[in-house]
Design a protein around this motif. Structure first.
Motif, short mmCIF file in Angstrom:
data_model
loop_
_atom_site.label_atom_id
_atom_site.label_comp_id
_atom_site.label_asym_id
_atom_site.label_seq_id
_atom_site.Cartn_x
_atom_site.Cartn_y
_atom_site.Cartn_z
N LEU B 6 0.90 -1.25 -0.08
CA LEU B 6 0.05 -0.05 0.05
C LEU B 6 0.99 1.15 0.00
O LEU B 6 0.35 2.43 -0.12
N ARG B 10 -1.05 5.74 -5.05
CA ARG B 10 -1.27 5.90 -6.54
C ARG B 10 -2.74 6.07 -6.61
O ARG B 10 -3.61 5.15 -6.29
N SER D 145 -10.57 2.15 -4.75
CA SER D 145 -11.45 1.03 -4.92
C SER D 145 -12.39 1.09 -3.72
O SER D 145 -12.16 1.69 -2.71
N ARG D 302 -7.47 -6.43 -8.81
CA ARG D 302 -8.29 -7.31 -9.34
C ARG D 302 -9.41 -6.93 -10.22
O ARG D 302 -9.93 -7.03 -11.11
N THR D 303 -10.11 -6.01 -9.27
CA THR D 303 -11.39 -5.19 -10.15
C THR D 303 -10.81 -4.72 -11.31
O THR D 303 -11.60 -4.63 -12.44
N GLU D 304 -9.62 -4.08 -11.48
CA GLU D 304 -9.06 -3.67 -12.94
C GLU D 304 -9.28 -4.57 -13.96
O GLU D 304 -9.38 -4.36 -14.86
N1 ATP Z 1 -3.08 1.15 -1.84
C1 ATP Z 1 -3.47 1.85 -2.70
N2 ATP Z 1 -2.98 2.84 -2.83
C2 ATP Z 1 -3.64 3.75 -3.67
N3 ATP Z 1 -4.27 3.30 -4.54
C3 ATP Z 1 -5.07 2.28 -4.46
C4 ATP Z 1 -4.74 1.36 -3.61
N4 ATP Z 1 -5.36 0.21 -3.50
C5 ATP Z 1 -6.33 0.56 -4.53
N5 ATP Z 1 -5.94 1.71 -5.16
C6 ATP Z 1 -6.90 2.40 -6.08
O1 ATP Z 1 -7.89 1.47 -6.41
C7 ATP Z 1 -8.30 1.21 -7.57
C8 ATP Z 1 -9.03 -0.03 -7.72
O2 ATP Z 1 -8.16 -1.24 -7.47
P1 ATP Z 1 -8.72 -2.57 -7.50
O3 ATP Z 1 -10.23 -2.29 -7.43
O4 ATP Z 1 -8.45 -2.98 -9.06
O5 ATP Z 1 -8.40 -3.37 -6.66
P2 ATP Z 1 -8.84 -4.68 -6.06
O6 ATP Z 1 -7.87 -5.71 -6.17
O7 ATP Z 1 -10.12 -5.28 -6.82
O8 ATP Z 1 -8.84 -4.42 -4.58
P3 ATP Z 1 -10.41 -4.03 -3.79
O9 ATP Z 1 -10.04 -5.21 -2.90
O10 ATP Z 1 -9.64 -2.70 -3.03
O11 ATP Z 1 -11.25 -3.99 -4.48
C9 ATP Z 1 -6.96 1.31 -8.22
O12 ATP Z 1 -7.25 1.99 -9.47
C10 ATP Z 1 -6.19 2.10 -7.46
O13 ATP Z 1 -5.76 3.45 -8.09
#
Ligand code: ATP
Ligand code: ATP
Ligand code: MG
Ligand code: MG
Lengths: 356, 329, 304, 513
Positions: B6, B10, D145, D302-304
């Protein structure tokens, strides 16, 4: 007893109840002021009377408001409808006025087709700005609202184009089954739009786009197309309304035709229960809303309220309409009243009826 | 381990992105001004710029109030009429012989009071802002015609002075007092939006009213406040307009609400609320002002072409603004 | 525009006039604009035209811009009467003479403008009223009049109403039983007249503040089964072509003219003012009134 | 603990909505220094109880006392002022504001009325550090997210000087380490004497942190128990009112032979999919009948990945083949045409259309795929909707209620139904069991296995590694927006190994820097 109570409740609870009640109250007030208000007589085989006038005059507003309902339901707004009315009327009248035989049905139909075509194109323009380029609807349509008035005047060269065409006149003033043709056209349009939206899935999809655009996109709705379509639809409705307005006075006035009709239309839509934020739309509510607005205008004339105070009068009525319509207001009002005589008597009722 | 994943902070978008629409607007405004200068000699006079401010001071003030309302996701259609009503009431009271100071106070109270009432109706009775403020618009306009069917001139000394005072070199370039008032209002509003709780609550409510409520923010109070502020700004705008025209006329500022909304939206404020800046609104007003100036300088357009050209310029501007916005997203 | 249109034009010896028009809200106004433009071309005056779209603010802006562009003469048709002092003072300070057309302003300081050229709306109302008084001289019973006003708050509406009321005051039998605004439009006139006809058993006279409202009302009257011009005497103001036609057809009974053709006179004035000649403070356009017979005569060479 | 007086009592609470009795004569008490779990199935009335307490809804009946004083809050503002701090079920923050502002809005540090932005950011950073989060606090919240947003909501709540802290399903999309973090803080607060009301559907979490449990069923109170005296199985029984048939069968399923599935052309094969700033290039093949789990930490991307596969976001490059033929999945509509479905994790913003009814929400995707000109006949709609209301046990079982009136878990079920109705060939499930009760969760898990047996491919994302492991044939591991490994789910794979993979990925990345 319980049964009548329940029926009473469903009637009161119906979303059209309060708008309709307002309409009835307005008509009643007029009748009290002038007992002849509601009287209708037969003249030259047509019905003649103030209620008929209200129906006929509200027809264009109903049309515009129908299109507006769709647009608002998607979370948009269309300010250009007034200008579109002016343009369509101007094109039709201009074309007819240039023809040697203004009474020929063919000429009129051509004129209508041309004007409708142009209006649809302009509607598509709005649609592209909103759906494709992504400009905020209020600004996107403001462009055509401003420029469209200019276009209408350009077409008429700033003059009032008077025509003498019976078939065209009929759109505004003709009769069918003793009633004004305009109201049938408006009704037909309403039924068409209703069928178009409720028989197909269009209505639900529009509501879905207006309710949550992102969710709708992710559900696979091509919302761009829907939004586009809705603006075209609105332009089409406005065009027909423009025919009616110009036919009503057999002349096209690029400046005055449909002036401020967009505000009235939006008001009608909102009175009808559709939220400006988008989502659920109610066509029947819109129609009642339009009738309320026209009745209000007619009331001002019928009661001969001085022009200096008529706006105040309108304001008071609109405020009253809003308040009566607002569930929150009625709730407050009811609570206060209920607290006074027999506390709880009414309040307990709904609970008993609730199934566990 | 978690920390490791983390650390890199970003966000998908960095901060400047939020300013891009405003910057784009500014650039386009400058371009438009440049076009004016290259086309018309006299356009480059400094006074032309000053005139844009002088002629739009009241619009600017009203637009500032509207910005508050739109930021909460609401709308206020009553502004034009309230402006007219304020001017009308001032003119009428002055004609009746009331002292200027008293008239000023009364005039400045009417707008906010109406705004307060409208805000209450919107909040307590949950009526859509559009209808409430439309009724307010009818009401205020009705008051205008009710007071007098004809325009009322103002001959009061204070008003005349405020109207004709030129700040700057009196022979050369100058601005009017209205411009200074407008700047003060803009500064206060910009400060309030950025640095006070009220301002921040405005943004929160615009972002998501339900969330704002659940976050324990004073949603009702804020909502009522913005309509009151808008009423106040309209009242100030009305006073400025009465300075500007030294009269009250029942039909003045008809349709002004649309200009104001357009200015706010062109300035980058989103109509659904939650995003936008006062500075953007200033730019929006200037855009409309410069378009108007361009049209007058041209002087060859007839009435309908004027409208068409205004529409086209607006379109070109918004299109470019939008395209730049997309490009840098 | 091309770059030589800006700035003072004294050098090329051509007179430049900045003209701010109210808008294009009616056929009358358009005719007025056309007249001015044509006359400017004919007189060799360079015209800078601005359409204020019925907004006083826009007119003030336009005048300010004309001052910046250092035009030789400024002319405008004020949207409203009051509120011009500040900007007119600026024009005066810049040494640019101002001519008012069509409507006047109520400035106390008459030096702010050189002259006024236009119609007298009160007089138009008066002429209409006087004709009616003359017609109904013999009427023994009450004569019921309905009035279609122009846009509420607009100067022509206020003045025509005033002039008409003054004139018919001469005969107590003449009574205005209803007066409503029809916004100067045909649709408005028609809609209001429909209600008048239903609310009032007996209507003898209609006075409309312009031809368009009268034309709209015609339709309502016909639809009610009455004969316009016979059952109801119709008086209007303006004398645009459609109105004259109706008059010639006997549907209208009387029109007080309000001529939009100010152009040539205005250009004349402008030249005089620019040359520093003295001009009268108030010049009223030559206007007449029409009855059916006069209309039949005048119609063939009516331009607007 | 119990011998002190309760800080909060609710007695005889009833609340009805038109047509629904959400709470009926419920009693509840909360003591200082305890963590009290409120348990119940979806729609049992937990959130309603909390909303009644905080004044979002008026009560129909009943008394609430706070520190022995009867109270009746007019809304969360008053409740907060009285020391009741709440994280509501759905993330209720303003995504247009910055992270820092979301934490402090309403009580920003000020100087002479002016918000001290520097201080706000500094304190926000410090507070997030307590939750072991390092975010750009001036970025808009919406750019993060949902899970991060949830953490921010928690940060906001724990910063308020409160006597009572209410957390309505705060952990529904957090992964194990975040949950641990949260629990650490909850214990800390509890030890400071704060009373905590905690709602969750994860039984393990309840047993880990709660001192006492109150169970609701169908709007009525079942009882209040000490955690130590209530075995897990009887808790479940109390919640659902009957015994639960356990998760037998599912385990075997997932350990089926992966190789057998992977024969033949893959249903969807993507290579080098990427989106600048969001996901590093990745390749993935999914075969018919295969369940691919996507594991990773919060924000690992993952969501991305899911969104890219579905065309919800534009890719910056990469190829995709469906059934071996090169295709494009650039918009959701296209993806759906190719038989892909995507159930988003953010049900409020990206899932439900709150105005529309349950029925309309369910058929929305199918209708969209058919186009608006070919409406689904009403009979068919009713059949489908009925079927899934029964299958997923959606309550209330009335297809015509607006979906906004449903409880959070039931909304989630409606969304699932929306996609199941389209009978996709590849279904992407992003946190599908988020906020869903234990009974429904097993139902959904069973459903997934059934569907995959029937040939549907599933991409399964969940913060719960156990769940991923139980269902998937293959697990793709994400780390810092990179797909670092794809592991067959054989006997050797367990949560620890996945965590190790993630960790080693981290080493690699650290070496890179
Ligand atoms: N630790 C972080 N620091 C900065 N930005 C983050 C962080 N975690 C997630 N993000 C932001 O969240 C957005 C979505 O991440 P994503 O949803 O793909 O993650 P995920 O693996 O699905 O996790 P989640 O459990 O949060 O859903 C990313 O575009 C990113 O910008
Ligand atoms: N605003 C509302 N209008 C009508 N019914 C509602 C409303 N809010 C909740 N309900 C109903 O009240 C009942 C209880 O809902 P509640 O949200 O309290 O459930 P919950 O226990 O929190 O469930 P979950 O675990 O799914 O969050 C449900 O049947 C729901 O449909
Ligand atoms: Mg809940
Ligand atoms: Mg995720």
């Amino acid at each position: 007893m319980n049964d009548t109570m329940g029926r009473y409740r469903t009637v009161i609870g119906h979303r059209l109840f309060w708008p309709a009640a307002v309409l009835v109250v307005m008509l009643a007030a007029n009748t009290i002021y002038r007992p002849g208000f509601l009287s209708i007589e037969l003249k030259d085989g047509h019905l003649y009377g103030t209620p008929i006038d209200i129906l006929r005059l509200s027809a264009p507003l109903i049309l515009v408001a129908l299109g507006m309902t769709m647009v608002i339901s998607t979370g948009g707004i269309d300010l250009s409808v007034g200008s579109l009315c002016a343009i369509s009327g101007a094109i039709a009248c201009m074309y007819i006025s240039k023809q040697p035989d203004q009474n020929s049905l063919g000429v009129v139909l051509t004129a209508l087709a041309m004007a409708l075509g142009v209006s649809l194109v302009l509607g598509a323009w709005n649609g592209v700005l909103v759906a494709v380029i992504g400009i905020q609807p209020i600004i996107a349509t403001l462009i055509l609202m401003v420029a469209g008035r200019g276009l209408a005047q350009l077409i008429t060269e700033g003059q009032i184009i008077t025509i003498n065409s019976e078939p065209y006149r009929a759109i505004g003033l003709g009769h069918m089954l003793t009633l004004p043709l305009a109201i049938f056209i408006a009704l037909a349009a309403a039924l068409l739009v209703a069928a178009f939206t409720r028989r197909s899935a269009l209505g639900m999809i529009i509501e879905s786009v207006g309710g949550n655009a992102e969710a709708s996109r992710l559900a696979g709705i091509r919302s761009g197309r829907i939004v586009f379509l809705v603006y075209v639809l609105s332009a089409g409705c406005a065009a027909i309304a423009g025919f009616m307005m110009t036919a009503n006075v057999s002349s096209a006035d690029g400046n005055a035709a449909g002036l401020w009709v967009e505000l009235d239309a939006i008001l009608a839509v909102v009175i009808g229960g559709t939220s400006l934020a988008g989502g659920r739309f109610f066509l029947s509510g819109t129609i009642i809303g339009a009738l309320i607005i026209q009745t209000l205008t007619t009331t001002v004339y019928a009661m001969d309220i001085s022009p200096q105070t008529s706006l105040l009068f309108k304001a008071v009525v609109v405020i009253a309409v809003c308040l009566i319509q607002a569930p929150a207001f009625r709730a407050r009002f009811a609570r206060r009243r209920r607290n006074a005589p027999s506390p709880g008597a009414i309040a307990d009722k709904p609970k008993e009826q609730v199934p566990a | 381990m978690t920390t490791g994943s983390l650390t890199a902070g970003r966000a998908r978008f960095r901060l400047p992105r939020r300013q891009i629409p405003v910057l784009a607007t500014l650039v386009l405004l400058l371009v438009m001004y440049g076009i004016g200068v290259s086309q018309y000699q006299a356009f480059s006079n400094v006074q032309v710029i000053f005139n844009v401010f002088i002629d739009n001071g009241f619009l600017l003030v009203v637009a500032v109030g509207m910005t508050f309302v739109i930021l909460t996701g609401g709308i206020d259609l009553s502004v034009g009429s309230v402006v007219a009503m304020t001017a009308m009431v001032s003119a009428w009271l002055l004609q009746e012989g009331l002292p200027a100071a008293l008239v000023l106070v009364i005039a400045l109270l009417i707008g906010p009071t109406l705004g307060l009432l409208m805000g209450c109706a919107i909040h307590f009775f949950e009526i859509q802002p559009f209808i409430v403020t439309l009724a307010g618009m009818f009401f205020a306009r009705g008051m205008c015609t009710f007071i007098s069917g004809a325009s009322i001139p103002i001959t009061d000394g204070f008003w005349t002075r405020m109207s004709q005072e030129r700040i700057g070199d009196p022979r050369g370039n100058f601005v009017s007092i209205s411009v200074l008032v407008a700047f003060v209002v803009v500064a206060i509003a910009a400060y309030a939006l950025a640095y006070t709780r009220l301002g921040r609550n405005v943004y929160a409510i615009g972002g998501n009213p339900q969330s704002a409520l659940l976050m324990g923010l004073p949603v009702g109070r804020t909502r009522i406040a913005v309509y009151t502020i808008s009423g106040l700004c309209s009242a100030i705008g009305g006073i400025l307009l009465s300075f500007y025209t030294l009269s009250g006329a029942p039909l003045i500022a008809v349709g002004m609400e649309l200009d104001v909304i357009a200015a706010v939206v062109i300035g980058g404020t989103v109509l659904t609320g939650g995003a936008g800046y006062i500075f953007g609104t200033v730019l929006g007003v200037l855009v409309l002002g410069v378009i108007q100036t361009l049209i007058t300088f041209d002087g060859s357009l007839n009435s309908w072409w004027t409208k068409i050209v205004i529409g086209s310029l607006l379109f070109a501007f918004i299109l470019l603004q939008r395209l730049i916005g997309i490009r840098y997203k | 525009g091309n770059s030589d249109t800006g700035g003072g034009s004294k050098d090329d010896g051509k007179l430049t006039m900045g003209f701010s028009q109210v808008g294009a809200e009616s056929g009358w106004r358009t005719a007025n604009t056309t007249s001015i433009k044509d006359a400017a071309t004919a007189a060799g005056i360079e015209l800078k035209f601005d359409d204020a779209q019925q907004k006083q603010e826009n007119q003030i802006k336009a005048i300010r811009n004309y001052i910046q562009q250092k035009v030789d003469v400024i002319a405008f048709s004020p949207v409203v009467e009051s509120g011009w002092d500040t900007v007119l003072k600026e024009a005066k300070d810049a040494g640019i003479p101002v001519i008012l057309t069509d409507r006047s302003v109520d400035s106390a300081d008459k030096t702010l403008y050189k002259t006024f050229l236009g119609s007298d709306f009160v007089k138009e109302g008066k002429l209409a009223g006087e004709w009616l008084v003359e017609q109904k001289k013999t009427a023994s019973g009450p004569v019921n009049i309905v009035e279609l006003q122009g846009t509420t708050g607009a100067a022509p509406a206020n003045d025509r109403k005033k002039g008409f009321a003054e004139a018919i005051g001469a005969n107590p039998n003449l009574k205005i039983i209803a007066s409503q605004t029809g916004d100067f439009t045909r649709a408005g006139g028609k809609q209001v007249m429909e209600q008048f006809l239903k609310a009032n058993k007996q209507i003898d006279v209609l006075f409309a503040h312009n031809d368009d409202m009268g034309l709209g009302a015609l339709e309502a009257i016909t639809a009610a089964g009455k004969v316009p011009g016979k059952d109801i005497t119709i008086i209007t103001v303006d004398a645009v072509k459609d109105g004259m036609q109706a008059l010639a057809d006997g549907k209208f009974n009387f029109i007080a003219e309000c001529s939009p053709l100010l152009g040539p006179q205005l250009m004349d004035l402008a030249k005089k003012v620019d040359a520093g000649e003295e001009v009268p403070a108030r010049i009223e356009t030559e206007e007449t009134t029409f009855t059916t017979e006069q209309a039949k005569e005048a119609l063939p060479n009516r331009k607007y | 603990m119990t011998d002190s007086r309760p800080v909060l009592t609710m007695t005889g609470i009833s609340k009805s909505f038109p047509g629904v009795r959400a709470l009926h004569d419920v009693n509840f008490q909360l003591f200082p220094g305890e963590v009290h779990a409120l348990m119940g199935e979806n729609g049992a009335g937990k959130s309603t109880l909390i909303k009644v307490l905080t004044g979002v809804y008026d009560t129909d009946d009943g008394v609430i006392t706070l520190a022995d004083e009867p109270v009746s809050f007019s809304g969360p503002m008053q409740a907060t002022a009285a020391g009741v701090s709440t994280v509501f079920q759905e993330v209720n923050l303003c995504t247009n504001l910055s992270v820092a502002e979301n934490i402090f809005i309403g009580r920003e540090p000020r100087l002479l009325g002016a918000v001290r932005w520097g201080e706000v950011r500094r304190r926000a950073r410090a507070l997030l550090a307590r939750l072991e989060l390092d975010l750009d606090v001036s970025a808009p919240l919406g750019s993060y997210s949902l899970a991060i947003q949830q953490m921010v909501a928690i940060a906001r709540a724990i910063d308020i000087q409160a006597r009572v802290l209410i957390l309505d399903e705060p952990t529904s999309s957090l992964d194990a380490s975040e949950v641990a973090q949260l629990f650490r803080i909850m214990r800390q607060l509890r030890d400071e004497g704060i009373a905590i009301l905690f709602v969750t559907h994860f039984l393990d979490q309840v047993y880990e942190i709660a001192d006492r449990i109150t169970v609701l069923r169908n709007g009525g109170l079942v009882g209040e128990y000490l955690t130590t005296e209530l075995p897990q199985l009887s808790l479940i029984e109390k919640m659902i009112g009957k015994e639960l048939d356990v998760l037998e069968g599912i385990e075997e399923h997932s350990r089926r032979n992966l190789a057998a599935l992977e024969e033949g052309t893959p249903l969807v094969a993507v290579s080098n999919f990427r989106r600048a700033g969001a996901v590093e290039p990745f390749s993935l093949t999914i075969h018919a009948g295969e369940v691919v789990g996507l594991a990773g930490l919060l924000g690992s991307g993952r969501t991305e990945v899911a969104r890219l596969l579905f065309g919800a976001d534009r890719t910056d490059g990469g190829q995709v083949a469906v059934d071996g033929a090169a295709s494009s999945l650039r918009t959701p509509a296209q993806a759906i045409d190719h038989g892909v479905g995507f159930c988003s994790e953010n049900r409020r913003a990206e899932g439900i259309v709150a105005d529309l009814s349950v029925r309309e929400n369910m058929i929305l995707a199918m209708q969209a795929a058919r186009g608006w000109l070919r409406p689904i006949p009403r009979r068919r709609q009713d059949e489908l909707v009925d079927k899934y209301i029964k299958a997923l046990n959606i309550r209330p079982a009335d297809p015509e209620v607006p979906v906004r009136n449903l409880s959070g878990g039931n909304q989630q079920k409606v969304l699932l139904a929306r996609w199941l109705i389209t009978e996709p060939r590849l279904l992407i499930l992003d946190e599908p069991t988020r906020g869903i009760d234990i009974g429904a969760k097993t139902e959904i898990q069973k459903l997934v296995t059934q569907l995959s047996d029937g040939g549907m491919a599933v991409l399964f994302i969940s913060a719960e590694l156990e769940e991923v492991l139980r269902l998937s044939h293959k697990v793709a591991v994400m780390r810092d927006r990179q797909m670092v490994a794809q592991l067959a789910n054989d006997d050797t794979l367990d949560a620890d190994r996945i965590m190790q993979t993630i960790a080693s990925g981290s080493h690699r990345e650290e070496a890179d820097r």
